[in-house]
Design an enzyme around this catalytic site. Structure first.
Site, PDB file in Angstrom:
ATOM      1  N   SER A   1       0.774   4.132   1.034  1.00  0.00           N
ATOM      2  CA  SER A   1       0.864   4.926   2.259  1.00  0.00           C
ATOM      3  C   SER A   1       1.403   4.149   3.458  1.00  0.00           C
ATOM      4  O   SER A   1       1.549   4.712   4.544  1.00  0.00           O
ATOM      5  CB  SER A   1      -0.507   5.506   2.601  1.00  0.00           C
ATOM      6  OG  SER A   1      -1.427   4.452   2.804  1.00  0.00           O
ATOM      7  N   CYS A   2       1.728   2.871   3.281  1.00  0.00           N
ATOM      8  CA  CYS A   2       2.170   2.012   4.389  1.00  0.00           C
ATOM      9  C   CYS A   2       3.669   2.178   4.630  1.00  0.00           C
ATOM     10  O   CYS A   2       4.481   1.888   3.754  1.00  0.00           O
ATOM     11  CB  CYS A   2       1.829   0.556   4.060  1.00  0.00           C
ATOM     12  SG  CYS A   2       2.499  -0.646   5.229  1.00  0.00           S
ATOM     13  N   ASP A   3       4.046   2.623   5.823  1.00  0.00           N
ATOM     14  CA  ASP A   3       5.452   2.838   6.152  1.00  0.00           C
ATOM     15  C   ASP A   3       6.259   1.538   6.106  1.00  0.00           C
ATOM     16  O   ASP A   3       7.404   1.528   5.650  1.00  0.00           O
ATOM     17  CB  ASP A   3       5.599   3.481   7.534  1.00  0.00           C
ATOM     18  CG  ASP A   3       5.166   4.940   7.543  1.00  0.00           C
ATOM     19  OD1 ASP A   3       5.153   5.569   6.453  1.00  0.00           O
ATOM     20  OD2 ASP A   3       4.841   5.448   8.625  1.00  0.00           O
TER      21      ASP A   3
ATOM     22  N   LYS B   1       6.969   0.731   2.548  1.00  0.00           N
ATOM     23  CA  LYS B   1       8.018   1.622   2.023  1.00  0.00           C
ATOM     24  C   LYS B   1       9.404   1.144   2.459  1.00  0.00           C
ATOM     25  O   LYS B   1      10.342   1.131   1.665  1.00  0.00           O
ATOM     26  CB  LYS B   1       7.789   3.056   2.517  1.00  0.00           C
ATOM     27  CG  LYS B   1       6.589   3.744   1.901  1.00  0.00           C
ATOM     28  CD  LYS B   1       6.427   5.131   2.524  1.00  0.00           C
ATOM     29  CE  LYS B   1       5.105   5.758   2.182  1.00  0.00           C
ATOM     30  NZ  LYS B   1       4.911   7.057   2.848  1.00  0.00           N
TER      31      LYS B   1
ATOM     32  N   LEU C   1       0.875  -1.161   0.000  1.00  0.00           N
ATOM     33  CA  LEU C   1       0.000   0.000   0.000  1.00  0.00           C
ATOM     34  C   LEU C   1       0.918   1.218   0.000  1.00  0.00           C
ATOM     35  O   LEU C   1       1.849   1.304   0.802  1.00  0.00           O
ATOM     36  CB  LEU C   1      -0.890  -0.013   1.245  1.00  0.00           C
ATOM     37  CG  LEU C   1      -2.032   0.978   1.315  1.00  0.00           C
ATOM     38  CD1 LEU C   1      -2.996   0.796   0.145  1.00  0.00           C
ATOM     39  CD2 LEU C   1      -2.789   0.808   2.621  1.00  0.00           C
TER      40      LEU C   1
END
Length: 107
Positions: free
Chosen positions: A8-10, A13, A6
């Site tokens: 926006s998922c840290d 990333k 996703l």
């Protein structure tokens, strides 16, 4: 190598960065923007069963009890962000999350 993530998922990333820093070039599949094919969803469920559901997510906590009893495939089709992430496939090796076991398997 493919990584279901996703944007926006840290954690996703961090995983993508670590894989790229290690010289890997994963195909990144954003479960919200790109969706998950039926075949991939079936493979993820076959590998992880209920562990594919992120039961600590806001989405899960906001669901009513009837929804929570739905089949896993139905839940992940309706709410792809409910999937625990990242899911990484490298040939026959599948991992979920980005803890030491997943790092050791892919780095």
């Amino acid at each position: 190598m493919r990584i279901f993530s996703l944007k926006s998922c840290d954690t996703c990333k961090k995983a993508i960065k670590a894989l790229r820093d290690a010289g890997k070039d994963p195909e990144v599949i954003d479960v919200r923007a790109d969706g998950i094919s039926d075949a991939d969803l079936d493979s993820i469920i076959a590998q992880f069963d209920e562990a594919a559901i992120n039961k600590s997510s806001t989405t899960w906590r906001n669901m009513d009890e009837t929804e929570k009893t739905m089949p896993i495939k139905s839940l992940l089709t309706m709410y792809p962000t409910l999937m625990k992430r990242p899911v990484i496939q490298n040939g026959d090796v599948w991992t979920i999350g980005w803890k030491e076991d997943a790092q050791a398997a892919h780095l």
